[in-house]
Design an enzyme around this catalytic site. Structure first.
Site, mmCIF file in Angstrom:
data_model
loop_
_atom_site.group_PDB
_atom_site.id
_atom_site.type_symbol
_atom_site.label_atom_id
_atom_site.label_comp_id
_atom_site.label_asym_id
_atom_site.label_seq_id
_atom_site.Cartn_x
_atom_site.Cartn_y
_atom_site.Cartn_z
ATOM 1 N N ALA A 1 -6.739 -7.193 -4.622
ATOM 2 C CA ALA A 1 -6.393 -8.377 -5.399
ATOM 3 C C ALA A 1 -5.092 -8.995 -4.895
ATOM 4 C CB ALA A 1 -6.267 -8.016 -6.872
ATOM 5 N N GLY B 1 -9.424 -3.634 -4.830
ATOM 6 C CA GLY B 1 -10.495 -4.618 -4.838
ATOM 7 C C GLY B 1 -11.112 -4.836 -3.477
ATOM 8 N N GLU C 1 -13.618 -2.174 -3.272
ATOM 9 C CA GLU C 1 -14.682 -2.533 -4.212
ATOM 10 C C GLU C 1 -15.582 -3.624 -3.618
ATOM 11 O OE1 GLU C 1 -13.027 -1.788 -8.659
ATOM 12 O OE2 GLU C 1 -11.786 -3.125 -7.427
ATOM 13 N N GLU D 1 -5.363 2.399 -7.843
ATOM 14 C CA GLU D 1 -4.874 1.649 -8.999
ATOM 15 C C GLU D 1 -4.127 2.504 -10.018
ATOM 16 O OE1 GLU D 1 -8.192 -1.018 -7.444
ATOM 17 O OE2 GLU D 1 -7.728 1.122 -7.520
#
Length: 252
Positions: free
Chosen positions: A60, A110, A113, A133
């Site tokens: 992110a 992310g 992911e 995270e």
């Protein structure tokens, strides 16, 4: 932000958002436009995604995340952001072609992911992958808890998520996080050859096979909602806010 090359039955997309292909709303909108074209083409058998930056995708966009923590309604906005990640990653997973992620550098949070939403992953042996995270008091809330567990089982998912282990491409291959790991100098050629080989197969049989594989272990909507609710609650904790504040202070 994206370079798109039409190579017969393979479409190669190179992510070009300097410096690390960070995920933000603009990135998602631009990638959606790329997918709009691919979804409507019956001649595409393989979508091959790679990066020309030092990271495959570092996760992110930190500037966007920092603004969410500074907002009074930041937790609600963050949840809306993550819903968009869920939507995009589901869209990639459900594309009517085989998807291949070429991971030549970092794929954290992310970014990993994103890679997990692809059918296939090939990585450089020295690439770095992980879902760290919890170091910030957060969770891999964009499908990471669900897709990694489905792919590798709860044991490996627990190691990567709960212990925040960062593994190289070779170890990721042993754990089943990626299907191939090759020396970094050979990655581009190996990935291109793999995409070409898959693209030469029957597109119809690939699609039917992909859909049948997906039926074995569909993702849980309840799991997704758990990620969203968990992220919302964690953002209100003083420990999380202190960890995030310290992280950004250290970066500066």
């Amino acid at each position: 932000m994206f370079k798109v090359e039409n190579l017969g039955r393979v479409v190669r997309v190179t992510m070009q958002r300097a410096p690390v292909n960070a995920l933000n709303n603009d990135f998602i909108a631009a990638l959606d436009r790329v997918l709009d074209d691919i979804e409507g083409r019956a001649d595409v058998a393989v979508l091959h995604v790679r990066s020309d930056q030092r990271a495959f995708c570092a996760g992110a966009d930190l500037a966007q995340v920092e603004t969410r923590f500074a907002m009074e309604e930041g937790a609600n906005v963050m949840v809306r952001d993550i819903r968009e990640f869920h939507r995009l990653f589901d869209r990639i997973e459900n594309l009517p072609c085989v998807t291949l992620a070429e991971i030549g550098g970092t794929a954290f949070g992310g970014g990993f992911e994103l890679a997990l939403s692809f059918d296939l992953r090939i990585a450089a042996e020295d690439a770095k992958l992980g879902l760290p995270e919890a170091r910030l008091g957060l969770i891999p809330g964009a499908g990471g808890t669900q897709r990694l567990t489905r792919l590798c089982g709860p044991g490996t998912a627990s190691r990567i998520i709960l212990a925040c282990d960062i593994v190289d491409g070779a170890e990721a291959r042993r754990l089943g996080m990626v299907q191939w790991a090759v020396p970094g100098a050979e990655l581009a050629n190996e990935a291109a050859a793999l995409a070409e080989r898959i693209g030469s197969l029957s597109a119809a049989s690939l699609l039917v096979s992909k859909r049948c594989i997906a039926r074995v272990a569909p993702l849980s909507r309840a799991g997704y909602e758990g990620e969203l609710q968990g992220t919302h609650g964690l953002m209100a904790l003083e420990d999380t806010r202190a960890r995030v504040k310290a992280f950004f202070a250290q970066r500066r």
